[in-house]
Motif scaffolding. Sequence first.
Motif, mmCIF file in Angstrom:
data_model
loop_
_atom_site.group_PDB
_atom_site.id
_atom_site.type_symbol
_atom_site.label_atom_id
_atom_site.label_comp_id
_atom_site.label_asym_id
_atom_site.label_seq_id
_atom_site.Cartn_x
_atom_site.Cartn_y
_atom_site.Cartn_z
ATOM 1 N N ALA A 94 -27.578 -11.155 -29.528
ATOM 2 C CA ALA A 94 -28.795 -11.338 -30.399
ATOM 3 C C ALA A 94 -28.798 -10.254 -31.438
ATOM 4 O O ALA A 94 -29.473 -10.373 -32.373
ATOM 5 C CB ALA A 94 -29.878 -11.275 -29.528
ATOM 6 N N ALA B 187 -32.200 -14.058 -35.062
ATOM 7 C CA ALA B 187 -32.014 -15.369 -34.530
ATOM 8 C C ALA B 187 -33.291 -15.994 -34.141
ATOM 9 O O ALA B 187 -34.128 -15.037 -33.192
ATOM 10 C CB ALA B 187 -30.908 -15.513 -33.606
ATOM 11 N N PRO B 188 -33.782 -16.903 -34.010
ATOM 12 C CA PRO B 188 -35.107 -17.753 -33.874
ATOM 13 C C PRO B 188 -35.135 -17.666 -32.218
ATOM 14 O O PRO B 188 -36.141 -17.363 -31.398
ATOM 15 C CB PRO B 188 -35.274 -18.916 -34.386
ATOM 16 N N TRP B 189 -33.969 -17.828 -31.483
ATOM 17 C CA TRP B 189 -33.823 -17.936 -30.125
ATOM 18 C C TRP B 189 -34.016 -16.456 -29.412
ATOM 19 O O TRP B 189 -33.795 -16.587 -28.310
ATOM 20 C CB TRP B 189 -32.548 -18.674 -29.477
ATOM 21 N N GLU B 190 -34.198 -15.141 -30.218
ATOM 22 C CA GLU B 190 -34.065 -14.170 -29.661
ATOM 23 C C GLU B 190 -35.259 -13.935 -29.036
ATOM 24 O O GLU B 190 -35.444 -13.057 -28.084
ATOM 25 C CB GLU B 190 -33.449 -12.985 -30.663
ATOM 26 N N ARG B 191 -36.383 -14.255 -29.344
ATOM 27 C CA ARG B 191 -37.725 -13.943 -28.783
ATOM 28 C C ARG B 191 -37.751 -14.760 -27.407
ATOM 29 O O ARG B 191 -37.523 -15.827 -27.202
ATOM 30 C CB ARG B 191 -38.769 -14.539 -29.821
ATOM 31 N N GLU B 192 -38.356 -14.000 -26.498
ATOM 32 C CA GLU B 192 -38.695 -14.532 -25.194
ATOM 33 C C GLU B 192 -40.045 -15.340 -25.388
ATOM 34 O O GLU B 192 -40.907 -15.181 -26.033
ATOM 35 C CB GLU B 192 -38.873 -13.285 -24.155
ATOM 36 N N SER B 193 -39.946 -16.282 -24.312
ATOM 37 C CA SER B 193 -41.021 -17.299 -24.229
ATOM 38 C C SER B 193 -41.830 -16.657 -22.946
ATOM 39 O O SER B 193 -41.421 -15.712 -22.247
ATOM 40 C CB SER B 193 -40.676 -18.775 -23.694
ATOM 41 N N CYS C 189 -40.325 -16.621 -19.758
ATOM 42 C CA CYS C 189 -38.949 -16.168 -19.566
ATOM 43 C C CYS C 189 -38.961 -15.404 -18.124
ATOM 44 O O CYS C 189 -39.644 -14.632 -17.750
ATOM 45 C CB CYS C 189 -38.806 -14.996 -20.575
#
Length: 139
Positions: A36, A113-119, A122
């Motif tokens: 990331a 990257a948009p997927w780098e952020r934690e939900s 997580c």
Amino acid sequence: MKGACLCGSVTFKIEEPIRNLYQCHCSLCRKATGAAANAATFVQRAAFHWLSGEGLITSYKRKSGFRSDFCSICGSPVPNNVSNSSMVWIPAGLLEEPVASQVSVHLHTRSAAPWERESAECIRLEGGADSLASLNNLL
């Protein structure tokens, strides 16, 4: 402070304290590392010394000037001289001793990257055999 690539063929030492670490989130750093962000630091060229494997380093340079040096055996990114400066770029993951410094700058966060952020859901696993079993259960 010493450092080495994944296979241990390229080794180096640094003779000054690591002051700051940074993470670059640009698309080129993501592609060069497969991660990331690219975590690294800079040191003065006079404080950096190759110990082994300098002849095993392969370089890739884009027309834009972006440069990626890596071990030709294992593919690990390795240190390289920063153009037109007295600095050497050091991938933080190669450092073999604990670093007291922390990440002080995040670069190019707009292109992260948009997927780098934690939900919010997580899960964080500490490591070891129990973590691997937990990960297998999640997949």
